[in-house]
Design a protein around this motif. Structure first.
Motif, PDB file in Angstrom:
ATOM      1  N   TRP A   1       0.655  -1.215   0.422  1.00 39.72           N
ATOM      2  CA  TRP A   1       0.279   0.388   0.419  1.00 39.72           C
ATOM      3  C   TRP A   1       1.166   1.262  -0.069  1.00 39.72           C
ATOM      4  O   TRP A   1       0.266   2.328  -0.234  1.00 39.72           O
ATOM      5  N   LEU A   2       2.275   1.125   0.310  1.00 39.11           N
ATOM      6  CA  LEU A   2       2.789   2.137   0.255  1.00 39.11           C
ATOM      7  C   LEU A   2       3.485   3.069  -0.899  1.00 39.11           C
ATOM      8  O   LEU A   2       3.270   4.399  -0.995  1.00 39.11           O
ATOM      9  N   HIS A   3       4.290   2.236  -1.175  1.00 38.59           N
ATOM     10  CA  HIS A   3       5.192   2.404  -2.738  1.00 38.59           C
ATOM     11  C   HIS A   3       4.265   1.613  -3.918  1.00 38.59           C
ATOM     12  O   HIS A   3       4.668   1.580  -5.070  1.00 38.59           O
ATOM     13  N   GLY A   4       4.302   0.447  -3.202  1.00 32.19           N
ATOM     14  CA  GLY A   4       3.251  -0.035  -5.524  1.00 32.19           C
ATOM     15  C   GLY A   4       3.401  -0.756  -5.593  1.00 32.19           C
ATOM     16  O   GLY A   4       3.566  -1.621  -7.003  1.00 32.19           O
ATOM     17  N   SER A   5       4.806  -1.444  -4.823  1.00 26.63           N
ATOM     18  CA  SER A   5       5.694  -2.516  -5.339  1.00 26.63           C
ATOM     19  C   SER A   5       4.852  -4.024  -4.841  1.00 26.63           C
ATOM     20  O   SER A   5       3.847  -3.749  -4.069  1.00 26.63           O
ATOM     21  N   THR A   6       4.428  -5.262  -6.150  1.00 22.17           N
ATOM     22  CA  THR A   6       3.553  -6.213  -6.301  1.00 22.17           C
ATOM     23  C   THR A   6       5.082  -6.856  -5.841  1.00 22.17           C
ATOM     24  O   THR A   6       5.950  -7.337  -6.101  1.00 22.17           O
ATOM     25  N   PHE A   7       4.386  -8.347  -5.537  1.00 20.83           N
ATOM     26  CA  PHE A   7       5.623  -9.543  -5.173  1.00 20.83           C
ATOM     27  C   PHE A   7       3.858 -10.217  -5.167  1.00 20.83           C
ATOM     28  O   PHE A   7       3.081 -10.951  -5.048  1.00 20.83           O
ATOM     29  N   ASP A   8       4.585 -11.783  -6.041  1.00 18.90           N
ATOM     30  CA  ASP A   8       3.860 -12.778  -6.121  1.00 18.90           C
ATOM     31  C   ASP A   8       3.802 -13.796  -5.211  1.00 18.90           C
ATOM     32  O   ASP A   8       4.258 -14.336  -4.233  1.00 18.90           O
ATOM     33  N   LEU A   9       2.744 -14.318  -4.953  1.00 14.77           N
ATOM     34  CA  LEU A   9       1.837 -14.799  -3.918  1.00 14.77           C
ATOM     35  C   LEU A   9       2.497 -16.560  -3.762  1.00 14.77           C
ATOM     36  O   LEU A   9       2.843 -16.721  -2.565  1.00 14.77           O
ATOM     37  N   ARG A  10       3.116 -16.618  -4.535  1.00 14.36           N
ATOM     38  CA  ARG A  10       3.878 -18.464  -5.024  1.00 14.36           C
ATOM     39  C   ARG A  10       5.280 -18.555  -4.427  1.00 14.36           C
ATOM     40  O   ARG A  10       5.548 -19.139  -3.628  1.00 14.36           O
ATOM     41  N   THR A  11       6.105 -16.854  -4.852  1.00 11.86           N
ATOM     42  CA  THR A  11       7.717 -17.394  -4.525  1.00 11.86           C
ATOM     43  C   THR A  11       8.095 -15.764  -3.471  1.00 11.86           C
ATOM     44  O   THR A  11       9.458 -16.125  -3.832  1.00 11.86           O
ATOM     45  N   GLY A  12       6.791 -15.272  -3.322  1.00 13.31           N
ATOM     46  CA  GLY A  12       8.029 -14.240  -2.452  1.00 13.31           C
ATOM     47  C   GLY A  12       8.319 -13.043  -3.308  1.00 13.31           C
ATOM     48  O   GLY A  12       8.968 -11.603  -2.704  1.00 13.31           O
ATOM     49  N   ARG A  13       8.630 -12.952  -4.991  1.00 14.38           N
ATOM     50  CA  ARG A  13       9.682 -12.245  -5.804  1.00 14.38           C
ATOM     51  C   ARG A  13       8.591 -10.978  -5.658  1.00 14.38           C
ATOM     52  O   ARG A  13       7.456 -11.591  -5.839  1.00 14.38           O
ATOM     53  N   PRO A  14       9.295 -10.292  -5.783  1.00 21.13           N
ATOM     54  CA  PRO A  14       8.613  -8.746  -6.576  1.00 21.13           C
ATOM     55  C   PRO A  14       8.212  -8.844  -7.754  1.00 21.13           C
ATOM     56  O   PRO A  14       9.439  -8.946  -8.513  1.00 21.13           O
ATOM     57  N   THR A  15       7.311  -7.930  -8.485  1.00 16.70           N
ATOM     58  CA  THR A  15       6.820  -8.199  -9.471  1.00 16.70           C
ATOM     59  C   THR A  15       6.585  -6.447 -10.005  1.00 16.70           C
ATOM     60  O   THR A  15       6.364  -6.746 -11.602  1.00 16.70           O
ATOM     61  N   GLY A  16       6.971  -6.598  -9.228  1.00 11.83           N
ATOM     62  CA  GLY A  16       6.707  -4.494  -9.560  1.00 11.83           C
ATOM     63  C   GLY A  16       7.626  -3.741  -8.645  1.00 11.83           C
ATOM     64  O   GLY A  16       7.607  -3.683  -7.314  1.00 11.83           O
ATOM     65  N   LEU A  17       8.362  -2.775  -9.093  1.00  9.92           N
ATOM     66  CA  LEU A  17       9.499  -1.866  -8.199  1.00  9.92           C
ATOM     67  C   LEU A  17       8.619  -1.003  -7.462  1.00  9.92           C
ATOM     68  O   LEU A  17       7.609  -0.630  -8.011  1.00  9.92           O
ATOM     69  N   PRO A  18       8.636  -0.785  -6.606  1.00  9.98           N
ATOM     70  CA  PRO A  18      10.582  -0.151  -6.335  1.00  9.98           C
ATOM     71  C   PRO A  18      10.512  -1.323  -5.273  1.00  9.98           C
ATOM     72  O   PRO A  18      12.251  -1.654  -5.385  1.00  9.98           O
ATOM     73  N   ALA A  19      10.737  -1.848  -5.024  1.00  6.90           N
ATOM     74  CA  ALA A  19      10.717  -3.818  -4.233  1.00  6.90           C
ATOM     75  C   ALA A  19      11.985  -4.472  -5.227  1.00  6.90           C
ATOM     76  O   ALA A  19      11.393  -5.100  -6.026  1.00  6.90           O
TER      77      ALA A  19
END
Length: 114
Positions: free
Chosen positions: A68-86
């Motif tokens: 919710w803070l900067h809009g990073s997205t994470f794949d629920l299956r792997t934990g990998r970020p799918t969107g920046l800034p993470a």
């Protein structure tokens, strides 16, 4: 060790729940229990690897969770970020459904971050 953390009916598809569970070393581990839009359950660290805020407060979209803070997205299956800034993944944990009980195993980190 698998821990009963919720019942299947506690979360609707597209919802997330903040949990604090006892880790293998006795410390509290912040975990986001997420039910994706297809109804599958996932567990991952509740702390964003970029902004250090609770991911469980974010939006579930398909099989991702948006911070919710900067809009990073994470794949629920792997934990990998799918969107920046993470750029760093978050740990994910195995979820087992036993009847109506949702179980999480913090003794095993299941991410596929390599």
């Amino acid at each position: 060790m698998k821990e009963h953390v919720a019942d299947v009916g506690d979360l609707e598809p597209g919802e997330a729940l903040a949990l604090e569970l006892d880790g293998p070393d006795g410390s509290l581990v912040p975990v986001a229990l997420v039910r994706d839009e297809d109804g599958e359950f996932h567990a991952l660290s509740d702390i964003c690897s970029h902004g250090q805020v609770n991911l469980s407060d974010g939006e579930v979209e398909g099989s991702t969770l948006e911070c919710w803070l900067h809009g990073s997205t994470f794949d629920l299956r792997t934990g990998r970020p799918t969107g920046l800034p993470a750029t760093q993944p978050v740990p994910v944990y195995p979820v087992t459904i036993d009847g109506e009980r949702v179980l999480i195993d913090l003794d095993v980190t299941a991410n596929l971050n390599a």
